[in-house]
Design a protein around this motif. Structure first.
Motif, short mmCIF file in Angstrom:
data_model
loop_
_atom_site.label_atom_id
_atom_site.label_comp_id
_atom_site.label_asym_id
_atom_site.label_seq_id
_atom_site.Cartn_x
_atom_site.Cartn_y
_atom_site.Cartn_z
N PRO A 236 0.82 -1.22 0.00
CA PRO A 236 0.00 0.00 0.00
C PRO A 236 0.85 1.26 0.00
CG PRO A 236 0.06 -0.95 2.19
CD PRO A 236 0.77 -1.92 1.30
N ASN A 237 0.30 2.32 -0.59
CA ASN A 237 0.98 3.62 -0.64
C ASN A 237 0.51 4.45 0.57
OD1 ASN A 237 2.27 5.96 -1.36
ND2 ASN A 237 1.46 6.04 -3.42
N ILE A 238 1.02 4.09 1.74
CA ILE A 238 0.49 4.62 2.99
C ILE A 238 0.70 6.13 3.12
CG2 ILE A 238 0.76 4.57 5.50
CD1 ILE A 238 1.39 1.57 5.21
N PRO A 269 -10.88 2.09 7.52
CA PRO A 269 -10.60 0.68 7.79
C PRO A 269 -9.51 0.55 8.85
CG PRO A 269 -10.71 1.09 5.43
CD PRO A 269 -10.69 2.44 6.10
N GLN A 270 -9.58 -0.49 9.66
CA GLN A 270 -8.61 -0.67 10.74
C GLN A 270 -7.16 -0.58 10.27
OE1 GLN A 270 -9.49 -1.41 14.26
NE2 GLN A 270 -7.37 -0.68 14.40
N PRO A 271 -6.78 -1.22 9.16
CA PRO A 271 -5.37 -1.12 8.74
C PRO A 271 -4.94 0.31 8.43
CG PRO A 271 -6.47 -2.90 7.57
CD PRO A 271 -7.53 -2.14 8.29
N VAL A 272 -5.85 1.11 7.88
CA VAL A 272 -5.52 2.50 7.57
C VAL A 272 -5.30 3.29 8.87
CG1 VAL A 272 -6.28 4.62 6.45
CG2 VAL A 272 -6.77 2.41 5.38
N SER A 275 -2.00 2.39 10.25
CA SER A 275 -0.89 2.96 9.49
C SER A 275 -0.74 4.46 9.72
CB SER A 275 -1.07 2.69 7.99
OG SER A 275 -2.12 3.47 7.44
N TRP A 276 -1.80 5.11 10.19
CA TRP A 276 -1.77 6.55 10.45
C TRP A 276 -1.12 6.91 11.78
CZ3 TRP A 276 -6.71 9.65 8.76
CH2 TRP A 276 -6.83 9.58 7.36
#
Length: 376
Positions: A236-238, A269-272, A275-276
């Motif tokens: 992903p392009n976090i 979403p939880q992964p986002v 990642s933040w």
């Protein structure tokens, strides 16, 4: 690499046409039917009619990507229609409009008003004293937005919801064929999907060919060949998504502070959300009496802006339907608090680097010592 080792490390398509294909493969009748017909189960449920996936051929059917970019393997949302979940929408609407948790609510896409049965349902509910809302989205009536001006950018809202109320001059017209309505206050939902490097094309092609070739045996054959769902897909392009999202959400939190609006909710979403954390300085969370949280030292009792963190179950729903969405965290906040986390807390923690010294000054000293041993 052996396929099992590759499957354990690479990103893969996790859900295809709404049903899981990695790391396990759904084999129910609804899963096979949706995949073979190219149907989107979420738009189909929303519109109450069989509706094909609307994505471009190279990404056709791709809902989520399974990746280990945060450490554990997680499902990253890449299609906004995957989040068309009645429970999630109803929860956000009730919170924005200050409604009790169990109060009945009818929420429909605005295009339902173009259908005789849909319009009748909405009118009956409005004049039956039920809270009724319609929403606008990209493929469902078109996005609502702000035009560009010399002093402000053009921006569109992902989902705009508005309450429908009986017209004030027509409160006794419930028996008429088409009672008059009026628009109440509006609210805004922002949904953040994730951009991925690479392309979905190779995986989509492999999955489509395998489905055509193996027919009813597709789930079993795919389970033996998990690499098909990971061809050409990268991570992903976090950082790009955070930078692109942060300005927009802070802006929208502010522009919805109007008398005609009930506020704005950001669904992550939880992964986002995970990642933040470095970009927000891993802010402290404080639980409130209603189960929601606040960031940092914010104690606002009635916020108008919210962050909803959600995840997708790993198991399918009843009768083989797509896995349900579960809300894991609700945070009341505002643009000022988010900005403080991103532009004060995170930079301070970056420089301190977990200690009292300046990480930048230490790095400079280390580099200089290569050329000037013993420098202070």
């Amino acid at each position: 690499m052996p396929s099992s080792a590759s499957a354990a490390s690479r990103p893969h398509i996790a859900e295809w046409f709404g049903h899981r294909i990695f790391p396990t493969v759904a084999s129910s009748g609804p899963a096979t039917s949706d995949q073979r017909s190219g149907r989107c189960p979420f738009l189909t449920e929303t519109l109450k009619t069989s509706t094909p996936c609307v994505k471009a051929p190279n990404s056709r059917g791709v809902c989520t990507i399974s990746a280990t970019s945060n450490g554990p393997r997680q499902d990253w949302l890449v299609c906004p229609y995957r989040a068309l979940d009645d429970g999630l929408l109803a929860d956000i609407v009730r919170r924005l409009y200050g409604m009790p948790v169990l109060e009945p609510v009818l929420i429909r896409p605005v295009v339902a008003l173009g259908d005789h049965a849909g319009k009748s349902e909405i009118l009956s509910a409005v004049y039956g004293n039920q809270r009724v809302f319609v929403y606008f989205q990209d493929k469902l009536g078109g996005e609502i937005g702000l035009p560009k001006t010399p002093a402000s950018p053009e921006l569109s809202f992902d989902i705009t919801v508005v309450e429908l109320l009986p017209a004030e001059h027509d409160l006794v017209a419930a028996a008429s064929a088409d009672p008059a309505l009026r628009a109440g206050k509006y609210g805004v939902f922002e949904l953040r999907t994730m951009d991925f490097h690479g392309t979905y094309k190779n995986s989509v092609t492999a999955l489509t060919n395998a489905l055509d070739l193996h027919g009813d045996r597709f789930p079993a054959v795919l389970a033996d060949n998990p690499e098909w769902a990971g061809r050409g897909i990268e991570g992903p392009n976090i950082s790009n998504v955070f930078k692109r999202t942060f300005y927009q959400i802070a802006f929208k939190f502010q522009v919805t502070k109007r008398e005609a609006s009930v506020g704005c909710a950001l669904a992550l979403p939880q992964p986002v959300w995970d990642s933040w954390q470095p970009f927000l300085g891993a802010p402290d969370l404080h639980e409130q009496a209603d189960g929601a949280f606040r960031l940092l030292d914010d104690r606002e009792s009635r916020p108008t802006d919210w962050i909803y963190v959600f995840d997708i179950d790993t198991e399918p729903g009843p009768d083989g339907t797509p896995a349900p969405i579960r809300v894991s965290l609700v945070i009341g906040t505002d643009a000022a608090t988010l900005s403080r986390a991103a532009f004060e807390v995170a930079p301070a923690r970056a420089v301190e680097h977990g200690g009292d010294s300046d990480a930048v000054a230490e790095a400079i000293a280390r580099r200089l010592s290569r050329y000037l041993p013993g420098i202070g």
